[in-house]
Scaffold this motif. Structure first.
Motif, short mmCIF file in Angstrom:
data_model
loop_
_atom_site.label_atom_id
_atom_site.label_comp_id
_atom_site.label_asym_id
_atom_site.label_seq_id
_atom_site.Cartn_x
_atom_site.Cartn_y
_atom_site.Cartn_z
N ILE A 138 0.85 -1.19 0.00
CA ILE A 138 0.00 0.00 0.00
C ILE A 138 0.89 1.24 0.00
O ILE A 138 1.77 1.40 0.85
CB ILE A 138 -0.92 0.02 1.22
CG1 ILE A 138 -1.79 -1.23 1.27
CG2 ILE A 138 -1.82 1.27 1.19
CD1 ILE A 138 -2.65 -1.33 2.52
N TYR A 139 0.64 2.14 -0.96
CA TYR A 139 1.35 3.41 -1.07
C TYR A 139 0.40 4.56 -0.73
O TYR A 139 -0.82 4.41 -0.79
CB TYR A 139 1.89 3.61 -2.49
CG TYR A 139 3.12 2.81 -2.79
CD1 TYR A 139 4.39 3.30 -2.52
CD2 TYR A 139 3.02 1.53 -3.35
CE1 TYR A 139 5.52 2.56 -2.79
CE2 TYR A 139 4.14 0.78 -3.63
CZ TYR A 139 5.40 1.31 -3.35
OH TYR A 139 6.52 0.56 -3.61
N GLY A 140 0.97 5.70 -0.44
CA GLY A 140 0.16 6.88 -0.20
C GLY A 140 0.99 7.97 0.44
O GLY A 140 2.08 7.74 0.97
N ALA A 141 0.46 9.18 0.40
CA ALA A 141 1.13 10.32 1.02
C ALA A 141 1.10 10.16 2.54
O ALA A 141 0.41 9.30 3.09
CB ALA A 141 0.44 11.62 0.61
N ASN A 142 1.88 10.99 3.23
CA ASN A 142 1.79 11.03 4.69
C ASN A 142 0.36 11.40 5.09
O ASN A 142 -0.27 12.25 4.47
CB ASN A 142 2.76 12.06 5.26
CG ASN A 142 4.21 11.67 5.03
OD1 ASN A 142 4.89 12.26 4.21
ND2 ASN A 142 4.68 10.65 5.74
N ALA A 143 -0.14 10.75 6.13
CA ALA A 143 -1.48 11.00 6.65
C ALA A 143 -2.58 10.67 5.65
O ALA A 143 -3.68 11.21 5.71
CB ALA A 143 -1.62 12.46 7.11
N SER A 144 -2.30 9.74 4.74
CA SER A 144 -3.29 9.36 3.73
C SER A 144 -4.19 8.23 4.20
O SER A 144 -5.22 7.95 3.58
CB SER A 144 -2.60 8.94 2.43
OG SER A 144 -1.78 7.79 2.65
N GLY A 145 -3.81 7.53 5.27
CA GLY A 145 -4.63 6.44 5.78
C GLY A 145 -3.98 5.08 5.70
O GLY A 145 -4.58 4.07 6.09
N LYS A 146 -2.73 5.01 5.22
CA LYS A 146 -2.05 3.70 5.09
C LYS A 146 -1.95 3.00 6.44
O LYS A 146 -2.34 1.84 6.57
CB LYS A 146 -0.63 3.88 4.52
CG LYS A 146 -0.52 4.56 3.19
CD LYS A 146 0.88 4.55 2.65
CE LYS A 146 1.92 5.14 3.59
NZ LYS A 146 1.68 6.56 3.90
N SER A 147 -1.41 3.70 7.42
CA SER A 147 -1.24 3.10 8.73
C SER A 147 -2.58 2.88 9.43
O SER A 147 -2.76 1.90 10.16
CB SER A 147 -0.32 3.96 9.61
OG SER A 147 1.00 3.95 9.11
N LYS A 148 -3.54 3.78 9.22
CA LYS A 148 -4.84 3.64 9.85
C LYS A 148 -5.55 2.38 9.34
O LYS A 148 -6.29 1.73 10.09
CB LYS A 148 -5.71 4.88 9.60
CG LYS A 148 -5.15 6.16 10.19
CD LYS A 148 -4.93 6.04 11.70
CE LYS A 148 -4.40 7.34 12.28
NZ LYS A 148 -4.03 7.19 13.71
N PHE A 149 -5.34 2.05 8.08
CA PHE A 149 -5.94 0.83 7.55
C PHE A 149 -5.34 -0.40 8.23
O PHE A 149 -6.05 -1.34 8.59
CB PHE A 149 -5.73 0.75 6.03
CG PHE A 149 -6.51 -0.35 5.38
CD1 PHE A 149 -7.86 -0.22 5.15
CD2 PHE A 149 -5.89 -1.53 4.99
CE1 PHE A 149 -8.60 -1.24 4.55
CE2 PHE A 149 -6.61 -2.56 4.40
CZ PHE A 149 -7.98 -2.41 4.18
N MET A 150 -4.02 -0.37 8.42
CA MET A 150 -3.35 -1.45 9.14
C MET A 150 -3.86 -1.52 10.59
O MET A 150 -4.08 -2.61 11.14
CB MET A 150 -1.83 -1.23 9.15
CG MET A 150 -1.20 -1.20 7.77
SD MET A 150 -1.37 -2.77 6.92
CE MET A 150 -0.16 -2.60 5.62
#
Length: 442
Positions: free
Chosen positions: A52-64
């Motif tokens: 999963i890619y994305g900008a900072n604060a895009s939701g990558k870690s929140k999804f995890m």
């Protein structure tokens, strides 16, 4: 294996976000034998890895974090809380539409040749709804459906679960599947066991799993495998040894009560504490020849942060590959060289090494992976947040095949913003107009 995971109204995800590990048909000739597991029982082609890619604060870690929360709550809800305890749910707060609504989680997985679909809705107080379906062969069967404290169950296939309901043993803040497993319901136990095999770790904090790797080194077989990975990573480590805590050498400034607890635990339980890992490196003479001597380093004090992280990762990675589990890593690339991350991903995509079809799901900013040739389009995912703070998740495979060809330069196109999920940085171009000017001090 993990088939699909969805979350809705949790932290930064207002609308439903879903990651699917089912391989698409339009990439059917791309890395098919390495990256795909053919599940003949359910006629599915399942991906072994996803990024999963994305900008900072895009939701990558929140999804995890959503997946990690679901795992933790399923395993512990029946035993680690009491009636009236709060559920650690955080809905999407940036909208009046959702701030008081429940969060929703659903997961689909296969375990012991059966497919399960399990999910629930909950707020801070109560389980709003909960459901469990399984597919032994071709037809999905509903085992139970719950609305608050009203339950509909399959009498024959979920009989023990039905018993705990009749006995009033399911609290309004506990999951039925967790309670039923405690009373030896076979299907609920399968669900709990699968979640226990779902390994979730943080790439930013290796202290949480370094102890697991340390314990693995006490087995000669596992120690050799860990050493082989360390040598393959070109870290210069020839051998490792656990340094046991000597109770006679405890620091003099250690608090007295802590020192007494450690000593009591060691003596009463006949156990040992590991204080450090000693790494062994080759020593060379003035002519650059091996002296056959070794230099001892402390892993905690002398080795780099990247070496410490890679050492900590070796235990979980080997465990997952050996047993065919699913590993979810937040920020896998943190502290590690891009080439090393590629090699770790390659372990999971290798049919020779990953014989039990373990899975790896992780997020990263490392765009080198996009040009590595390791991934198909359906393995590359993006998290993106709109101006209202709402995150969404989508795959490169969602793009029409004529707009994203499997032979194009994924890395260059992603950086240029063709696929979205990159930060908008245009404000930087005019930053000098808004920053205050300061005269040089004399």
């Amino acid at each position: 294996m993990l088939i699909q995971f969805s979350v809705k109204n949790f932290r930064t995800f207002k609308e439903k976000a879903t990651i699917s590990l089912v391989a698409s048909n339009y990439d059917k000739t791309t890395r098919e034998s390495d990256n795909i597991f053919e599940d003949n029982t359910f006629n599915l082609r399942i991906l072994k890895s996803a990024v999963i890619y994305g900008a900072n604060a895009s939701g990558k870690s929140k999804f995890m974090e959503a997946l990690m929360f679901m795992k933790h709550f399923v395993i512990t809800s029946s035993k680690d809380s009491q009636k009236g305890d709060k559920i650690n749910i955080e809905p999407f707060k940036l909208s009046t539409e959702t701030e008081h609504l429940p969060s929703e989680f659903e997961i689909v997985f296969t375990f012991q040749n059966e497919m399960y679909r399990y999910g629930f809705e909950a707020d801070n107080e109560t389980i709003i709804s909960e459901w469990l379906y399984h597919k032994p062969k071709t037809k999905e069967v509903e085992l139970f459906y719950r609305e608050f404290q009203d339950f509909e169950t399959h009498g024959r296939n979920f009989s023990k679960g039905n018993t705990v309901i009749k006995e009033g043993l399911v609290r309004d803040n506990a999951l039925l599947v967790s309670v039923a497993a405690q009373f030896n319901d076979a299907i609920s136990i399968n669900v709990i066991d699968w979640f226990k095999q779902l390994k979730t770790i943080s790439g930013l904090n290796e202290e949480g799993y370094q102890g697991f790797t340390m314990s693995k080194t006490e087995s000669p077989v596992h120690k050799l495998k860990i050493l082989n990975l360390l040598r393959a990573a070109d870290l210069g480590i020839q051998d490792i040894k656990l340094q046991k805590l000597d109770i006679d050498q405890l620091p003099k400034d250690m608090p007295k009560d802590l020192k007494e607890r450690i000593i009591k635990t060691i003596r009463d339980e006949n156990t040992e504490f590991i204080s450090d890992v000693i790494t062994f490196h080759k020593k060379y003479d003035a002519n650059k020849k091996n002296t056959n001597e070794t230099v001892h380093f402390s892993l905690d004090e002398d080795e780099s942060s990247g070496t410490r992280k890679f050492f900590a990762l070796t235990g979980p990675i080997l465990d997952v590959i050996e047993n065919g589990y699913t590993l979810v890593v937040d920020e896998l690339d943190s502290k590690l060289h891009p080439n090393l991350v590629c090699k770790l991903v390659g372990l999971f995509n290798s049919k020779e090494i990953n014989k039990k079809n373990a899975q790896l799901i992780f997020n990263t900013h490392d765009t080198n992976l996009l040009s590595s040739g390791l991934f198909r389009r359906d393995q590359i995912w993006f998290a993106e947040k709109n101006k209202y703070g709402e995150a969404r998740l989508y795959s490169l495979g969602d793009f029409k095949s004529e707009s994203v060809r499997k032979t194009e330069a994924f890395e260059d196109n992603y950086i240029r913003g063709k696929y979205g999920a990159v930060p908008y940085l245009g404000y930087f171009d005019n930053l000098t107009k808004f920053l205050p000017e300061y005269e040089n001090e004399k």
